[in-house]
Design an enzyme around this catalytic site. Structure first.
Site, mmCIF file in Angstrom:
data_model
loop_
_atom_site.group_PDB
_atom_site.id
_atom_site.type_symbol
_atom_site.label_atom_id
_atom_site.label_comp_id
_atom_site.label_asym_id
_atom_site.label_seq_id
_atom_site.Cartn_x
_atom_site.Cartn_y
_atom_site.Cartn_z
ATOM 1 N N ASP A 307 1.194 1.922 -14.427
ATOM 2 C CA ASP A 307 0.158 2.523 -13.491
ATOM 3 C C ASP A 307 0.797 3.622 -12.772
ATOM 4 O O ASP A 307 2.143 3.506 -12.551
ATOM 5 C CB ASP A 307 -0.541 1.430 -12.997
ATOM 6 C CG ASP A 307 -1.683 2.049 -12.015
ATOM 7 O OD1 ASP A 307 -2.556 2.949 -12.648
ATOM 8 O OD2 ASP A 307 -1.719 1.704 -11.160
ATOM 9 N N ASP A 505 -0.557 -2.450 -10.361
ATOM 10 C CA ASP A 505 -0.420 -2.830 -9.017
ATOM 11 C C ASP A 505 -2.319 -2.810 -8.710
ATOM 12 O O ASP A 505 -2.309 -1.513 -8.839
ATOM 13 C CB ASP A 505 0.492 -2.055 -7.822
ATOM 14 C CG ASP A 505 -0.198 -2.330 -6.501
ATOM 15 O OD1 ASP A 505 0.040 -3.418 -5.980
ATOM 16 O OD2 ASP A 505 -0.714 -1.227 -5.805
ATOM 17 N N ASP A 509 -5.884 -3.490 -12.205
ATOM 18 C CA ASP A 509 -4.813 -3.738 -13.331
ATOM 19 C C ASP A 509 -4.775 -5.155 -14.010
ATOM 20 O O ASP A 509 -3.991 -5.232 -15.029
ATOM 21 C CB ASP A 509 -3.245 -3.332 -12.917
ATOM 22 C CG ASP A 509 -3.442 -1.950 -12.361
ATOM 23 O OD1 ASP A 509 -3.737 -0.940 -13.167
ATOM 24 O OD2 ASP A 509 -2.530 -1.659 -11.194
#
Length: 611
Positions: A307, A505, A509
């Site tokens: 991410d 995070d 997610d």
């Protein structure tokens, strides 16, 4: 009686019998040496038979059956000394197992021993000492100097200094500010402070660490189960080789030598010891790996998906450039803007106010503040009119002053520009951006070096912002504007090609972490949902620990494989030599124990970071 005491007693009996038998053979005792050696072997054989019966009742077949057959055959063939040596080696092997398992679990025992047990709760009548398990979310607690924090919570005082080494592996104390999340299991390294509990003891960080390390003891990894099945083949193979050696040579002693040299004792413990050691080693660095299956799967990863916000970047805007008009002091501009921004709840306002306070700039109280949603705000500070925000709000249709850099965004499309006008004159230009983590690029390079050769970024941010970040990192591909469902779909597509890890995070997610072969949560900021969905939780706010986790897992798998393959391979070679009559029974028993000791010691290397 504790198991270790039983093993020690059996070893003592076998050893005493071996010594007494040698004495009888040299001192002309009335009792024969063979009888003494047989008597010393029988208690160990009986204990082993009882242990095997217990295993059979729960559906397990142990390879230690070879040791039982070897001891009985030694007595039956008139070679009781070989049986006594096997008994000593078997009992000694059990003690070695106890030592190895105890050493591998030492981290877990130390974790349990330092579990917080007492909390000082502030009540209307004063402080009351209660059990840590009785703390409820919302309770206000006092932590004295040198004490453990019993639960997770939010700091109420201005600052606190904490030793977080037991949780994050960081050796130096960290200073926390009011409102910061504090973790249970850390130690107050400064003055006493107050904080508000945000979770019960069993739901706090430290209890989660203990549970995760405990999981390494109970969950068998596929590699360990495969090793167990492979080891079970050793029993029929040994009997076949022993029978062939007897039949081809006509010497039953060769069959006995094959049985003795094949006795596996603690050989198959090597894989569990290695995996428990790897989990414990990672925990010391603030990396929580949820069991043996997770560490094995992590060691096979070949694709890593990250991410962006909070993972590859710091997850919050920071000031990356401040340009001022000629003869305008940068600190004074920052003081004025931060004073004005105190009236706003925007995340950029919090960043600027925090930066000014770090610089110890004296902030003033703003007045006549007016906020333009999405554009900026204006107001009066120390009698001076300020306007801060977008170009259209501050300049309108006016051209840029000559002192403004041509690249006003400063960092491509991923940055935000704030124009500042003081008393109607443009005085400064601030550039804010979600900065790339300092260790992000090195982390990706390290992953590539250790075999994770496909690196992707999947984010919900817009394509321009994602591209600006990816251009500064060794990323192979970028997928932007992704919803949580689209992230999951992207992960499944990669997962179908090769073992895939997702690093993220934040709450959004969690589905992606659960969809990957291995989900890694950056849990330092308390993203509870993502941490629960993940197989690995990084408790330190450093993405570099992701590469360290993969390297630890790879090393653990390598050592476990070495211990099993080399150990069983050496046993197989020794069986062949014994079958040709090159290794007598007593020598074979000693040789096999040497092999067992070597593979166990090799497995214990996972507790260290050294090869």
């Amino acid at each position: 009686m504790p198991e270790i005491a039983i093993h020690l007693s059996l070893l003592a009996v076998a050893f005493a019998g071996a010594v007494a038998g040698f004495a009888a053979s040299h001192l002309d005792w009335p009792v024969s040496a063979n009888l003494i050696w047989s008597a010393a072997t029988i208690p160990v054989a009986l204990a082993l038979a009882i242990s095997m019966l217990r295993d059979l009742l729960i559906g397990r077949v142990g390879v230690d059956a070879i040791a039982l057959v070897a001891m009985i055959t030694s007595i039956a063939m008139g070679e009781p000394l070989a049986g006594t040596v096997v008994a000593m080696m078997y009992s000694g092997g059990n003690l070695l197992e106890d030592y190895a398992r105890g050493k591998a679990e030492r981290e877990l025992r130390s974790l349990r021993d330092r579990t917080p047990r007492v909390a000082h709760r502030r009540d209307p009548k004063g402080l009351v000492d209660i059990a840590a398990e009785a703390v409820l979310p919302g309770d206000e607690l006092l932590v004295r100097a040198g004490e453990l924090l019993p639960v997770d919570g939010e700091l109420l005082d201005a600052t606190a200094k904490l030793d977080e080494s037991a949780v994050t592996g960081e050796p130096l104390p960290e200073t926390r500010s009011k409102g910061d999340l504090l973790r249970s299991g850390t130690v107050n390294a400064g003055e006493a402070f107050h904080y508000r509990a945000s979770a019960a003891a069993q739901e706090s960080t430290y209890a989660g660490i203990v549970r995760m390390v405990e999981a390494a003891q109970t969950a068998k990894a596929p590699f360990i189960r495969m090793a167990d099945r492979f080891a079970l083949l050793l029993l029929p193979a040994t009997l076949l080789v022993a029978g062939l050696a007897w039949w081809l040579s006509g010497e039953p002693i060769r069959a006995l030598a094959v049985l003795v040299v094949a006795t596996p004792c603690p050989l198959i413990l090597a894989a569990p010891v290695a995996f428990i050691g790897g989990v414990s080693r990672a925990a010391r660095s603030g990396i929580l790996i949820k069991g043996s299956s997770a560490i094995e799967a992590l060691g096979r990863i070949r694709t890593a998906i990250f991410d962006k916000t909070g993972t590859l970047t710091e997850g919050g805007a920071r000031l990356i450039a401040l340009h001022t008009a000629p003869h305008v002091d940068a600190d004074e501009i920052l003081r004025l803007v931060a004073s004005l921004e105190q009236a706003s709840h925007h995340v950029l306002a919090e960043t600027l106010v925090g930066l000014a306070r770090q610089k110890a700039l004296p902030l003033a109280h703003p007045s006549d503040v007016r906020e333009y949603r999405g554009s900026g705000l204006e107001g009066t500070v120390d009698g001076r009119h300020l306007r801060a925000g977008s170009r259209s709000l501050v300049l309108g249709e006016a051209p840029l002053p000559d002192w403004v850099p041509s690249t006003e965004a400063g960092n491509g499309s991923s940055a935000l520009t704030i124009f500042v006008a003081v008393d109607q004159a443009v005085a400064a230009l601030l550039v804010m951006a979600d900065a790339i983590r300092p260790d992000a690029s090195e982390t990706l390079r390290h992953l590539r070096e250790i075999g994770v050769d496909r690196l992707l970024m999947v984010t919900g941010d817009d394509a321009d912002t994602a591209a600006a970040i990816a251009a500064q990192l060794p990323i192979d591909a970028v997928r932007a504007d992704c919803s949580p469902a689209e992230k999951v779909a992207a992960i499944k597509a990669e997962k179908a090609q090769r073992p895939t890890m997702m690093v993220g995070d934040g709450l959004n997610d969690a589905p992606a972490l659960a969809a990957a072969d291995i989900g890694v949560a950056m849990g330092a900021r308390g993203a509870t949902a993502s941490s629960e969905a993940a197989d690995v939780v990084i408790l330190v706010d450093k993405v570099g620990r992701v590469a360290e986790a993969v390297a630890t897992a790879q090393r653990t798998r390598k050592i476990a494989r070495q211990s099993i393959v080399v150990g069983l391979g050496l046993s197989g070679i020794a069986m062949v030599f014994a079958g040709f009559g090159l290794i007598p029974p007593v020598t074979g028993a000693l040789l096999q124990q040497g092999i067992d000791i070597a593979v166990i010691l090799n497995a214990l290397r996972t507790l260290t970071g050294e090869d």
